[in-house]
Structure formats: C-alpha cells, structure tokens
Scaffold this active site. Structure first.
Site, PDB file in Angstrom:
ATOM      1  N   GLU A 138      -4.549   2.459   0.169  1.00 33.05           N
ATOM      2  CA  GLU A 138      -3.570   2.852   1.215  1.00 33.05           C
ATOM      3  C   GLU A 138      -2.774   3.900   0.628  1.00 33.05           C
ATOM      4  OE1 GLU A 138       0.493   0.428   2.456  1.00 33.05           O
ATOM      5  OE2 GLU A 138      -0.865  -0.604   1.289  1.00 33.05           O
TER       6      GLU A 138
ATOM      7  N   ASP B   6      -1.610  -2.119  -0.954  1.00 32.91           N
ATOM      8  CA  ASP B   6      -0.522  -2.526  -1.779  1.00 32.91           C
ATOM      9  C   ASP B   6      -0.192  -3.960  -1.477  1.00 32.91           C
ATOM     10  OD1 ASP B   6       0.008   0.139  -2.644  1.00 32.91           O
ATOM     11  OD2 ASP B   6       1.668   0.486  -0.925  1.00 32.91           O
TER      12      ASP B   6
ATOM     13  N   ASP C  94       2.195  -5.831  -0.680  1.00 33.56           N
ATOM     14  CA  ASP C  94       3.373  -6.144   0.391  1.00 33.56           C
ATOM     15  C   ASP C  94       2.978  -6.401   1.654  1.00 33.56           C
ATOM     16  OD1 ASP C  94       2.499  -3.825   1.235  1.00 33.56           O
ATOM     17  OD2 ASP C  94       4.249  -2.540   0.303  1.00 33.56           O
TER      18      ASP C  94
ATOM     19  N   ASP D 207       2.804  -4.646   4.282  1.00 29.85           N
ATOM     20  CA  ASP D 207       2.349  -3.641   5.143  1.00 29.85           C
ATOM     21  C   ASP D 207       1.022  -3.361   4.493  1.00 29.85           C
ATOM     22  OD1 ASP D 207       4.456  -2.740   6.739  1.00 29.85           O
ATOM     23  OD2 ASP D 207       5.102  -1.350   5.260  1.00 29.85           O
TER      24      ASP D 207
END
Length: 162
Positions: free
Chosen positions: A42, A115, A117, A119
């Site tokens: 990403e 990641d 998270d 997103d």
C-alpha cells in the site's frame, strides 16, 4: 562479395518475462516462478521501504496508489479502464479467469501486504474481491497470500508479571 538472402539466418527470440512492466514494479531477477514472490504493498512509501528490505533475486515489489476499484459494484467498462488493476493483471502474467494460463504465471506467491489500519483493511478486501472475481485460479491454486500485520507490540518489563 555479394551476400545472398539464402546465406542469412534470421534468429527470433522469445520475449522476456519483463516485457511491458510498469516502472513502479521492482521486479526480481530470478527466471522461472519457483521460489518467487510478488508483494503488493500500500503506497509509494511502503514500496520504498519494502524495496530496501527485499531479496532482489526472488522478491518483487509493486506499490499501489490509493484504493483500488471495487470490481463488484462497478461495470466491466470501468474495470477495463482501470490502470492499476490492468497493471496487476500484466504483472501477474497469467491473464484473467476467462483466458487463464497457469504456465504464464510470473510468481509463485502473490502476497497482499497493507497497513494495519482501516484503510489498509479496506484496500486488502478490495484486492481480494478483485482476485476472487477475476483471478480465482490464484486462490484455488494456492498462490494468493495475505500478510497480516500486528497493530501493537506488547513488551513486559523484566521481573514484572501481568
């Protein structure tokens, strides 16, 4: 000293596996798929870090820019015009579900690494939906992996109990 056309031999060579690859792909140097891995990461910053830490012989890095197209809720026309996903199809090399050719697969493992998270999870789920819908052979052939990253490291100080 005329040269007859019958004296000339034309040698045709097959294209290499690196033809028409996007510039942002940091490809591996090994020929053949055994032991090779493509990391789909990403963002450009993660791509840069991964490029520095990789084994150049067997590991390729492909950074993605932003969120990929949701192939489930978009038309085939929009999918066909999506540069990011079409680059992934070219990089993987074996085509899509309709014209899949396992012998043209360029990597043994395709690893999605995002990641830890919200997103990152969303991008990973969009990629999995893309692979499921357009390259299910990657999943059923055992070539697709998802790298789960931990959010928190917990360290216990010496001589302490929890």
């Amino acid at each position: 000293s005329d040269v007859c056309s019958s004296d000339l031999t034309l040698v045709l060579t097959a294209p290499t596996k690196r033809a028409r690859m996007p510039a942002k792909l940091a490809d591996c140097s090994k020929h053949g798929i055994e032991g090779t891995e493509l990391f789909i990461v990403e963002g450009e910053s993660a791509g840069g870090t991964a490029k520095q830490a990789r084994d150049r012989a067997t590991q390729a890095i492909m950074p993605l820019r932003g969120k990929v197209l949701n192939v489930i809720s978009n038309s085939d026309e929009r999918f066909g015009a999506n540069k990011e996903l079409n680059e992934l199809i070219d990089i993987i090399g074996a085509g899509t579900a309709k014209d899949w050719d396992e012998s043209k697969l360029r990597y043994e493992k395709i690893i999605v690494m995002t990641d830890a998270d919200v997103d990152g999870s969303h991008i990973a789920s969009l990629l999995m939906a893309f692979f499921y819908q357009h390259m299910p052979q990657l999943i059923y052939g055992g070539h697709l992996y998802y790298r789960v990253r931990r959010c928190i490291n917990l360290h216990v100080a010496p001589n302490r109990s929890m």
